[in-house]
Design an enzyme around this catalytic site. Sequence first.
Site, short mmCIF file in Angstrom:
data_model
loop_
_atom_site.label_atom_id
_atom_site.label_comp_id
_atom_site.label_asym_id
_atom_site.label_seq_id
_atom_site.Cartn_x
_atom_site.Cartn_y
_atom_site.Cartn_z
N GLY A 4 38.87 48.89 42.49
CA GLY A 4 39.37 48.10 43.49
C GLY A 4 40.62 47.30 43.27
O GLY A 4 41.15 46.92 44.24
N ASP A 30 39.54 42.82 42.71
CA ASP A 30 39.52 42.70 44.18
C ASP A 30 39.01 41.85 44.67
O ASP A 30 39.52 40.94 45.34
CB ASP A 30 39.44 44.05 44.79
CG ASP A 30 38.06 44.61 44.66
OD1 ASP A 30 37.23 43.92 43.88
OD2 ASP A 30 37.67 45.72 44.96
N ASP A 80 32.20 38.47 44.76
CA ASP A 80 31.25 38.39 45.53
C ASP A 80 29.95 37.80 44.93
O ASP A 80 29.85 36.64 44.87
CB ASP A 80 30.69 39.99 45.99
CG ASP A 80 29.84 40.20 47.24
OD1 ASP A 80 29.43 39.09 47.81
OD2 ASP A 80 29.22 41.18 47.58
N LYS A 122 34.18 35.74 48.50
CA LYS A 122 33.07 35.74 49.61
C LYS A 122 32.48 34.15 49.52
O LYS A 122 31.94 34.01 48.67
CB LYS A 122 32.27 36.72 49.46
CG LYS A 122 32.72 38.01 50.15
CD LYS A 122 31.67 38.84 50.62
CE LYS A 122 32.35 40.42 50.94
NZ LYS A 122 31.20 41.27 50.98
N PHE A 136 31.84 42.57 55.37
CA PHE A 136 32.53 43.81 54.50
C PHE A 136 33.58 43.90 54.93
O PHE A 136 34.13 44.30 56.08
CB PHE A 136 31.43 44.94 54.68
CG PHE A 136 31.31 45.80 53.62
CD1 PHE A 136 30.78 45.83 52.40
CD2 PHE A 136 32.48 47.14 53.74
CE1 PHE A 136 31.06 46.47 51.26
CE2 PHE A 136 32.61 47.93 52.69
CZ PHE A 136 32.10 47.74 51.57
N VAL A 137 34.62 44.02 53.75
CA VAL A 137 35.90 44.00 54.18
C VAL A 137 36.68 45.29 53.36
O VAL A 137 35.96 45.65 52.26
CB VAL A 137 36.92 42.89 53.50
CG1 VAL A 137 36.64 41.89 54.56
CG2 VAL A 137 36.61 42.56 52.19
N ASP A 170 37.39 49.39 48.91
CA ASP A 170 36.87 50.78 49.89
C ASP A 170 35.45 50.57 50.54
O ASP A 170 34.72 49.79 50.46
CB ASP A 170 36.71 51.81 49.03
CG ASP A 170 35.30 51.63 48.09
OD1 ASP A 170 35.30 50.76 47.37
OD2 ASP A 170 34.57 52.46 47.91
P1 IMP Z 1 30.21 41.40 42.72
O1 IMP Z 1 29.59 41.85 41.41
O2 IMP Z 1 29.00 41.09 43.63
O3 IMP Z 1 31.03 40.12 42.52
O4 IMP Z 1 30.76 42.34 43.09
C1 IMP Z 1 32.22 42.85 42.74
C2 IMP Z 1 32.41 44.20 43.43
O5 IMP Z 1 31.80 44.65 44.49
C3 IMP Z 1 33.69 44.24 43.86
O6 IMP Z 1 34.79 44.50 42.71
C4 IMP Z 1 33.98 45.35 44.73
O7 IMP Z 1 34.04 46.90 44.36
C5 IMP Z 1 32.63 45.24 45.61
N1 IMP Z 1 32.54 44.52 46.49
C6 IMP Z 1 31.87 43.50 47.06
N2 IMP Z 1 32.27 42.98 48.24
C7 IMP Z 1 32.83 44.09 48.94
C8 IMP Z 1 33.48 44.26 50.10
O8 IMP Z 1 33.17 43.44 51.31
N3 IMP Z 1 34.08 45.51 50.39
C9 IMP Z 1 34.41 46.30 49.49
N4 IMP Z 1 33.82 46.02 48.32
C10 IMP Z 1 33.08 45.04 47.99
MG MG Z 2 35.33 46.85 42.52
#
Ligand code: IMP
Ligand code: MG
Length: 173
Positions: free
Chosen positions: A38, A93, A96, A124, A145-146, A152
């Site tokens: 990403g 990217d 979350d 987020k 969701f973006v 992607d």
């Molecule tokens: P985390 O571990 O929950 O912080 O998620 C991080 C990873 O989840 C990012 O590197 C993205 O690849 C993916 N991700 C989280 N939210 C989104 C979204 O809204 N769109 C696309 N990918 C996302």
């Molecule tokens: Mg990612």
Amino acid sequence: MRTLLSEEQIQQAVSNMACEVVETYGDKPLTIVGVLTGSVVLLADMIRKLSMPLRVGVVQASSYRGATQRGPLVINSDLMPNIANQDVLVLDDIFDTGNTLVELLALMDQLGPTSIRTAVLLRKLGQQEVDLQPDFVGFDIPNEFVVGYGLDYQDEFRNLPYVACLEPDDLRD
Ligand code: IMP
Ligand code: MG
């Protein structure tokens, strides 16, 4: 699909983040590590705005199994550069839950870097499950969701130059 952040807004935010990074590190050498897949678009834009001696590397982390449902995080560090005694900036990217960056940092910490900071284009709001917060953030966004600018949905849409929200009807798990 609805545009959330235009190409111009993103470029401005990346420039601002790059300025903050330069303020933080000055002329000191920096190793920037992009989280695949990403971060590739952000990585390409960001490194061209940085003026210090820069090494660029990547690490792969994925937690999505197919669509928007999470699987266990898988980290592949085969391509990671040597970060011992380096100042390291990890670039992703989106922040979350935060679990990806927390797990990556735990792994990278063991490799003896001088320092580790993190930068993300998007955070987020209200979704974090960890204590960590990124050091550099482009935008805070609502919990939608973006896609686009590297992000992607089922491996599509990474090439959009802007960030868009997918409507619930567009999401198929
Ligand atoms: P985390 O571990 O929950 O912080 O998620 C991080 C990873 O989840 C990012 O590197 C993205 O690849 C993916 N991700 C989280 N939210 C989104 C979204 O809204 N769109 C696309 N990918 C996302
Ligand atoms: Mg990612």
